[in-house]
Scaffold this motif. Sequence first.
Motif, PDB file in Angstrom:
ATOM      1  N   VAL A  16       0.840  -1.206   0.000  1.00  0.00           N
ATOM      2  CA  VAL A  16       0.000   0.000   0.000  1.00  0.00           C
ATOM      3  C   VAL A  16       0.874   1.254   0.000  1.00  0.00           C
ATOM      4  N   ALA A  17       1.940   1.239   0.783  1.00  0.00           N
ATOM      5  CA  ALA A  17       2.846   2.389   0.826  1.00  0.00           C
ATOM      6  C   ALA A  17       3.516   2.604  -0.532  1.00  0.00           C
ATOM      7  N   ALA A  18       3.906   1.520  -1.189  1.00  0.00           N
ATOM      8  CA  ALA A  18       4.558   1.633  -2.501  1.00  0.00           C
ATOM      9  C   ALA A  18       3.594   2.166  -3.559  1.00  0.00           C
ATOM     10  N   VAL A  19       2.357   1.687  -3.547  1.00  0.00           N
ATOM     11  CA  VAL A  19       1.364   2.172  -4.519  1.00  0.00           C
ATOM     12  C   VAL A  19       1.055   3.647  -4.272  1.00  0.00           C
ATOM     13  N   THR A  20       0.926   4.030  -3.011  1.00  0.00           N
ATOM     14  CA  THR A  20       0.676   5.439  -2.682  1.00  0.00           C
ATOM     15  C   THR A  20       1.821   6.314  -3.162  1.00  0.00           C
ATOM     16  N   LEU A  21       3.043   5.875  -2.921  1.00  0.00           N
ATOM     17  CA  LEU A  21       4.206   6.630  -3.377  1.00  0.00           C
ATOM     18  C   LEU A  21       4.245   6.716  -4.904  1.00  0.00           C
ATOM     19  N   GLY A  22       3.911   5.630  -5.585  1.00  0.00           N
ATOM     20  CA  GLY A  22       3.882   5.632  -7.046  1.00  0.00           C
ATOM     21  C   GLY A  22       2.849   6.583  -7.618  1.00  0.00           C
ATOM     22  N   VAL A  23       1.676   6.626  -6.991  1.00  0.00           N
ATOM     23  CA  VAL A  23       0.628   7.552  -7.446  1.00  0.00           C
ATOM     24  C   VAL A  23       1.073   8.993  -7.230  1.00  0.00           C
ATOM     25  N   LEU A  24       1.683   9.278  -6.089  1.00  0.00           N
ATOM     26  CA  LEU A  24       2.166  10.641  -5.829  1.00  0.00           C
ATOM     27  C   LEU A  24       3.226  11.058  -6.850  1.00  0.00           C
ATOM     28  N   VAL A  25       4.130  10.154  -7.171  1.00  0.00           N
ATOM     29  CA  VAL A  25       5.158  10.469  -8.159  1.00  0.00           C
ATOM     30  C   VAL A  25       4.527  10.700  -9.527  1.00  0.00           C
ATOM     31  N   ALA A  26       3.597   9.852  -9.919  1.00  0.00           N
ATOM     32  CA  ALA A  26       2.967   9.982 -11.237  1.00  0.00           C
ATOM     33  C   ALA A  26       2.181  11.283 -11.358  1.00  0.00           C
ATOM     34  N   VAL A  27       1.562  11.714 -10.286  1.00  0.00           N
ATOM     35  CA  VAL A  27       0.757  12.938 -10.326  1.00  0.00           C
ATOM     36  C   VAL A  27       1.637  14.185 -10.304  1.00  0.00           C
ATOM     37  N   THR A  28       2.732  14.143  -9.564  1.00  0.00           N
ATOM     38  CA  THR A  28       3.535  15.348  -9.385  1.00  0.00           C
ATOM     39  C   THR A  28       4.616  15.548 -10.437  1.00  0.00           C
ATOM     40  N   VAL A  29       5.001  14.491 -11.160  1.00  0.00           N
ATOM     41  CA  VAL A  29       6.055  14.659 -12.158  1.00  0.00           C
ATOM     42  C   VAL A  29       5.517  15.467 -13.332  1.00  0.00           C
ATOM     43  N   ARG A  30       6.348  16.386 -13.819  1.00  0.00           N
ATOM     44  CA  ARG A  30       5.961  17.214 -14.965  1.00  0.00           C
ATOM     45  C   ARG A  30       6.704  16.737 -16.186  1.00  0.00           C
ATOM     46  N   THR A  31       6.002  16.641 -17.260  1.00  0.00           N
ATOM     47  CA  THR A  31       6.650  16.269 -18.506  1.00  0.00           C
ATOM     48  C   THR A  31       7.223  17.520 -19.154  1.00  0.00           C
ATOM     49  N   PRO A  32       8.292  17.387 -19.918  1.00  0.00           N
ATOM     50  CA  PRO A  32       8.894  18.571 -20.545  1.00  0.00           C
ATOM     51  C   PRO A  32       7.927  19.348 -21.429  1.00  0.00           C
ATOM     52  N   GLY A  33       7.049  18.676 -22.160  1.00  0.00           N
ATOM     53  CA  GLY A  33       6.088  19.369 -23.017  1.00  0.00           C
ATOM     54  C   GLY A  33       5.100  20.185 -22.215  1.00  0.00           C
ATOM     55  N   ALA A  34       4.643  19.664 -21.082  1.00  0.00           N
ATOM     56  CA  ALA A  34       3.699  20.392 -20.239  1.00  0.00           C
ATOM     57  C   ALA A  34       4.366  21.586 -19.581  1.00  0.00           C
ATOM     58  N   ALA A  35       5.629  21.434 -19.213  1.00  0.00           N
ATOM     59  CA  ALA A  35       6.339  22.552 -18.585  1.00  0.00           C
ATOM     60  C   ALA A  35       6.536  23.687 -19.576  1.00  0.00           C
ATOM     61  N   ARG A  36       6.830  23.350 -20.826  1.00  0.00           N
ATOM     62  CA  ARG A  36       6.990  24.381 -21.849  1.00  0.00           C
ATOM     63  C   ARG A  36       5.680  25.090 -22.133  1.00  0.00           C
ATOM     64  N   ALA A  37       4.574  24.362 -22.124  1.00  0.00           N
ATOM     65  CA  ALA A  37       3.279  24.961 -22.431  1.00  0.00           C
ATOM     66  C   ALA A  37       2.824  25.895 -21.322  1.00  0.00           C
ATOM     67  N   ARG A  38       3.203  25.625 -20.096  1.00  0.00           N
ATOM     68  CA  ARG A  38       2.780  26.459 -18.968  1.00  0.00           C
ATOM     69  C   ARG A  38       3.654  27.685 -18.767  1.00  0.00           C
ATOM     70  N   ARG A  39       4.857  27.663 -19.315  1.00  0.00           N
ATOM     71  CA  ARG A  39       5.779  28.765 -19.105  1.00  0.00           C
ATOM     72  C   ARG A  39       5.249  30.007 -19.821  1.00  0.00           C
ATOM     73  N   PRO A  40       5.228  31.178 -19.156  1.00  0.00           N
ATOM     74  CA  PRO A  40       4.749  32.388 -19.813  1.00  0.00           C
ATOM     75  C   PRO A  40       5.620  32.724 -21.016  1.00  0.00           C
ATOM     76  N   GLY A  41       4.980  33.106 -22.100  1.00  0.00           N
ATOM     77  CA  GLY A  41       5.710  33.482 -23.292  1.00  0.00           C
ATOM     78  C   GLY A  41       6.004  32.321 -24.209  1.00  0.00           C
ATOM     79  N   ALA A  42       5.585  31.121 -23.858  1.00  0.00           N
ATOM     80  CA  ALA A  42       5.840  29.957 -24.704  1.00  0.00           C
ATOM     81  C   ALA A  42       4.714  29.805 -25.706  1.00  0.00           C
ATOM     82  N   GLY A  43       5.017  29.234 -26.820  1.00  0.00           N
ATOM     83  CA  GLY A  43       3.986  28.981 -27.810  1.00  0.00           C
ATOM     84  C   GLY A  43       4.153  29.839 -29.038  1.00  0.00           C
TER      85      GLY A  43
END
Length: 95
Positions: free
Chosen positions: A40-67
């Motif tokens: 249960v602890a491992a699955v919880t940790l895995g879900v937290l990592v999956a939710v909080t990790v940012r992909t490079p494409g998403a980070a570029r799209a959120r950065r002001p002035g990008a696009g």
Amino acid sequence: MARPSTAQLLYGVLTVVLSDLAMLLLSGARGTVGVAVIAVAAVTLGVLVAVTVRTPGAARARRPGAGAESGTAAGPAEVRVPAQHHTAVHGTEAA
């Protein structure tokens, strides 16, 4: 909630497998309850990592002035400043 990307799923799965393996080896848990708590602890940790990790494409799209609106590589985009509308100038109304 947006669908997780492939990278997020991969990070989450790897976190679950590696953290589960590490906790089982380090704790030496042999009973059903101990293994279940670690799982249960491992699955919880895995879900937290999956939710909080940012992909490079998403980070570029959120950065002001990008696009496409931000201009080209040669220079910055056009800066628009709203015009100031005055209804009265020195006590008299503008025509």
